[in-house]
Design an enzyme around this catalytic site. Structure first.
Site, mmCIF file in Angstrom:
data_model
loop_
_atom_site.group_PDB
_atom_site.id
_atom_site.type_symbol
_atom_site.label_atom_id
_atom_site.label_comp_id
_atom_site.label_asym_id
_atom_site.label_seq_id
_atom_site.Cartn_x
_atom_site.Cartn_y
_atom_site.Cartn_z
ATOM 1 N N ARG A 143 0.931 -1.145 0.075
ATOM 2 C CA ARG A 143 0.024 -0.013 0.050
ATOM 3 C C ARG A 143 0.964 1.080 0.142
ATOM 4 O O ARG A 143 0.272 2.275 -0.300
ATOM 5 C CB ARG A 143 -0.889 -0.084 1.047
ATOM 6 C CG ARG A 143 -2.219 -0.874 0.937
ATOM 7 C CD ARG A 143 -3.164 -0.726 2.104
ATOM 8 N NE ARG A 143 -2.728 -1.610 3.136
ATOM 9 C CZ ARG A 143 -3.351 -1.543 4.356
ATOM 10 N NH1 ARG A 143 -3.921 -0.577 4.690
ATOM 11 N NH2 ARG A 143 -2.919 -2.582 5.262
ATOM 12 N N GLN A 148 12.422 -14.938 5.756
ATOM 13 C CA GLN A 148 11.424 -15.581 5.688
ATOM 14 C C GLN A 148 10.761 -15.854 4.259
ATOM 15 O O GLN A 148 10.394 -14.886 3.559
ATOM 16 C CB GLN A 148 10.020 -14.971 6.454
ATOM 17 C CG GLN A 148 8.642 -15.706 6.580
ATOM 18 C CD GLN A 148 7.429 -15.042 6.888
ATOM 19 O OE1 GLN A 148 7.365 -13.715 6.810
ATOM 20 N NE2 GLN A 148 6.365 -15.761 7.157
ATOM 21 N N TYR A 162 6.803 -5.196 15.719
ATOM 22 C CA TYR A 162 6.395 -5.096 14.228
ATOM 23 C C TYR A 162 7.287 -3.929 13.658
ATOM 24 O O TYR A 162 7.336 -2.856 14.279
ATOM 25 C CB TYR A 162 5.028 -4.845 13.974
ATOM 26 C CG TYR A 162 4.038 -5.898 14.130
ATOM 27 C CD1 TYR A 162 4.388 -7.177 14.563
ATOM 28 C CD2 TYR A 162 2.667 -5.649 13.909
ATOM 29 C CE1 TYR A 162 3.471 -8.233 14.593
ATOM 30 C CE2 TYR A 162 1.706 -6.651 13.944
ATOM 31 C CZ TYR A 162 2.161 -7.931 14.478
ATOM 32 O OH TYR A 162 1.234 -9.034 14.540
ATOM 33 N N LYS A 169 29.206 24.636 5.031
ATOM 34 C CA LYS A 169 29.278 23.252 5.039
ATOM 35 C C LYS A 169 30.756 22.727 5.363
ATOM 36 O O LYS A 169 31.516 23.416 5.083
ATOM 37 C CB LYS A 169 28.954 22.692 3.662
ATOM 38 C CG LYS A 169 29.106 21.391 3.399
ATOM 39 C CD LYS A 169 29.707 20.862 2.053
ATOM 40 C CE LYS A 169 31.155 20.929 1.967
ATOM 41 N NZ LYS A 169 31.913 20.352 0.816
HETATM 42 C C1 UD1 Z 1 -1.971 -9.031 12.981
HETATM 43 C C2 UD1 Z 1 -2.505 -9.527 14.124
HETATM 44 C C3 UD1 Z 1 -3.813 -8.767 14.458
HETATM 45 C C4 UD1 Z 1 -3.478 -7.664 14.853
HETATM 46 C C5 UD1 Z 1 -2.709 -6.867 13.890
HETATM 47 C C6 UD1 Z 1 -2.110 -5.538 14.454
HETATM 48 C C7 UD1 Z 1 -2.090 -11.981 13.299
HETATM 49 C C8 UD1 Z 1 -2.468 -13.296 12.860
HETATM 50 N N1 UD1 Z 1 -2.869 -10.803 13.433
HETATM 51 O O1 UD1 Z 1 -2.794 -8.759 11.825
HETATM 52 O O2 UD1 Z 1 -4.357 -9.480 15.461
HETATM 53 O O3 UD1 Z 1 -4.642 -6.946 15.530
HETATM 54 O O4 UD1 Z 1 -1.602 -7.565 13.336
HETATM 55 O O5 UD1 Z 1 -1.640 -4.729 13.225
HETATM 56 O O6 UD1 Z 1 -0.817 -11.898 13.916
HETATM 57 N N2 UD1 Z 1 4.557 -10.263 8.696
HETATM 58 C C9 UD1 Z 1 5.689 -11.055 8.431
HETATM 59 N N3 UD1 Z 1 5.644 -12.248 7.715
HETATM 60 C C10 UD1 Z 1 4.217 -12.921 7.467
HETATM 61 C C11 UD1 Z 1 3.263 -11.971 7.825
HETATM 62 C C12 UD1 Z 1 3.110 -10.737 8.609
HETATM 63 O O7 UD1 Z 1 6.654 -10.740 8.660
HETATM 64 O O8 UD1 Z 1 4.016 -13.717 6.937
HETATM 65 C C13 UD1 Z 1 4.815 -8.939 9.585
HETATM 66 C C14 UD1 Z 1 4.471 -7.854 8.653
HETATM 67 O O9 UD1 Z 1 5.553 -7.263 8.009
HETATM 68 C C15 UD1 Z 1 3.950 -7.286 9.721
HETATM 69 C C16 UD1 Z 1 3.458 -7.961 10.757
HETATM 70 O O10 UD1 Z 1 4.030 -8.957 10.792
HETATM 71 O O11 UD1 Z 1 4.988 -5.850 10.471
HETATM 72 C C17 UD1 Z 1 2.076 -7.924 10.878
HETATM 73 O O12 UD1 Z 1 1.284 -8.498 9.687
HETATM 74 P P1 UD1 Z 1 0.131 -7.990 8.988
HETATM 75 O O13 UD1 Z 1 -0.066 -8.998 7.817
HETATM 76 O O14 UD1 Z 1 -0.115 -6.952 8.892
HETATM 77 O O15 UD1 Z 1 -0.842 -8.632 10.299
HETATM 78 P P2 UD1 Z 1 -2.445 -8.234 10.246
HETATM 79 O O16 UD1 Z 1 -3.235 -9.170 9.417
HETATM 80 O O17 UD1 Z 1 -2.586 -7.000 10.265
#
Ligand code: UD1
Ligand code: CA
Length: 453
Positions: free
Chosen positions: A18, A74, A103, A335
């Site tokens: 996004r 990952q 995060y 500078k």
């Molecule tokens: C997640 C939580 C949700 C919470 C929300 C808060 C889970 C299943 N859900 O949802 O409960 O309310 O965050 O923002 O955990 N990421 C990885 N690898 C992956 C997936 C994600 O590194 O395979 C990282 C993303 O870069 C990000 C973070 O994990 O920094 C969260 O991932 P995202 O997909 O945004 O989770 P949400 O679905 O928003």
């Protein structure tokens, strides 16, 4: 215990589509520091034994920002639990203590909040989850607690019932987990859910099945704002700047029009600094007591002493050092140059790659010609020297202590201390010449006019 037995895993494998950017999301800056950088700074305050950043494949740029902390890759994004598994090797010998999951796109979590989580962990909870109550709970996971305020499970929005969706306590995603339990719990997570992902959130219900205590610590929603879009990024910048302005004023700094001053993540201001409207700080600025930065000045990479005045409309670039009592006036650019105590450059100058002695006076329009298109050269101006207006100092060149340079000079050779140097065409002309010139030109013009009638 020398260390607090803490490890931190930062999840940053998300592509951040996004943002519509070629740059990884966590590298976008707030206050001149990447989102990841903010998270790592906070993580570091926990004095952790190690920090691991989980990235996706081809995210060398993120790995570079994470360094010296290691990254774990990952290979496919299969959910937050799968992301944590990627850190397994990096945490292989970290068996006792607490693992924090942070995060990479949530940069404002405070040290106090993380310490409150750590306290709950050491008080016996196997899993501590950071909750918050946003104005709009939207699609966040919901934290389900029992009558005794114990966390029983986390339900993702996509799987939640209407009753569960009505819960206002949301999952921030941040967790503190007993290191001895972490991978056992994570390995037990399956992908049997709406998104077909491995949800880290499932570890709560799994822990409860094993009678492991789970707790919630609540933080305010601002601290937990995540960044997913450019609009979020702008909101985060605005939030950060507002906090920093209050902090500056609390610290004894006068901001004449706070909303127009922009700080960097590392700006250091002593008490009794005054900052005018529309001043912008880039990284690496330190300002001493009693100094005034006037309106519309732009500063980065500069160390400023006490009782200095800068601007209005000054530009201070990396490597500038202004010692106590220096005066930098309007439209002056500095500078990679040190200005000694009490030196002045009050108007319209460029001072680059230079050393200016104490109490030297740099006249309006002085330029250090530091670049020949290939290399940079230094200019040295002695203490108490007086550089006349509109002087070009062609570096490498040195002007001795107390020397005077005549206005409009182009100085290509070193000038001795206390000498006078004038390097410009000598003035010529003759008396009455201008009046004679006008009379003769006017006569010519009148003659042509007559002929034309
Ligand atoms: C997640 C939580 C949700 C919470 C929300 C808060 C889970 C299943 N859900 O949802 O409960 O309310 O965050 O923002 O955990 N990421 C990885 N690898 C992956 C997936 C994600 O590194 O395979 C990282 C993303 O870069 C990000 C973070 O994990 O920094 C969260 O991932 P995202 O997909 O945004 O989770 P949400 O679905 O928003
Ligand atoms: Ca998210």
């Amino acid at each position: 215990m020398s260390k607090r037995q803490v490890a931190v895993v930062v999840l940053a494998a998300g592509k951040g589509t996004r943002m519509k950017s070629t740059r990884s999301k966590v590298l976008h800056p707030v206050a001149g520091r990447s989102l990841l950088g903010h998270v790592l700074d906070t993580a570091t305050t926990l004095d952790p034994e190690r920090v691991v950043v989980v990235v996706g494949p081809d995210m060398e740029d993120v790995a570079a920002e994470a360094a010296p902390h290691p990254t774990a890759i990952q290979s496919e994004q299969r959910g937050t639990a799968d992301a944590v598994k990627a850190a397994r090797v990096a945490l292989a010998d970290f068996m006792t203590g607490t693992v924090f999951i942070l995060y990479g796109d949530t940069p404002f979590i405070g040290t106090d909040t993380l310490n409150a989580m750590l306290d709950r962990r050491t008080a016996g909870a196997g899993v501590v989850v950071l909750g918050f109550r946003p104005d709009d709970p939207g699609a966040y996971g919901r934290l389900i607690v029992d009558e005794t305020e114990n966390l029983t499970r986390i339900v993702e929005f996509s799987e939640a019932s209407d009753a569960e969706r009505a819960v206002t306590l949301c999952n921030s995603g941040v967790m503190a987990i007993d290191a001895a339990l972490l991978f056992g719990l994570v390995d037990a997570v399956n992908d049997d859910n709406a998104k077909g992902e491995f949800y880290l959130t499932d570890i709560v219900a799994l822990a409860r099945k094993d009678n492991i205590g789970c707790a919630v610590v609540e933080a305010n929603a601002e601290e937990l704002q995540g960044i997913n879009s450019r609009v979020d990024l702008a909101a985060a910048e605005a939030f950060w700047q507002e906090q920093r302005r209050y902090q500056a004023m609390d610290g004894g700094v006068t901001l004449i029009d706070p909303a127009t001053v922009y700080f960097s993540y590392d700006t250091k201001l002593a008490p009794d600094v005054t900052i005018g409207p529309n001043v912008a700080f880039g990284p690496g600025v330190k300002v001493g007591c009693g100094t005034e930065i006037k309106a519309f000045s732009h500063l980065e990479g500069v160390v400023i002493g006490e009782s200095v005045t800068v601007g209005p409309f000054a530009r201070l670039r990396p490597g500038a050092v202004l010692e106590d009592g220096v005066k930098i006036g309007n439209f002056v650019e500095v500078k990679n140059a040190v200005l000694g105590k009490g030196a002045k450059a009050s108007h319209l100058s460029y001072i680059g790659d230079a050393e200016v002695g104490m109490e030297a006076n740099i006249g309006a329009g002085t330029i250090t010609c530091n670049y020949d298109g290939y290399f940079k050269y230094r200019t040295k101006i002695g203490a108490g020297a007086f550089i006349g207006s509109n002087t070009a100092l062609v570096a490498p060149v040195a002007v001795g202590d107390g020397a005077i340079i005549g206005a409009g000079s182009v100085i290509t050779e070193d000038v001795e201390g206390d000498a006078l140097a004038v390097a410009r065409g000598r003035q010529g002309g003759s008396d009455g010449w201008a009046a004679k010139f006008r009379t003769s030109q006017q006569a010519k013009k009148d003659q042509i006019k007559k002929g034309g009638d």
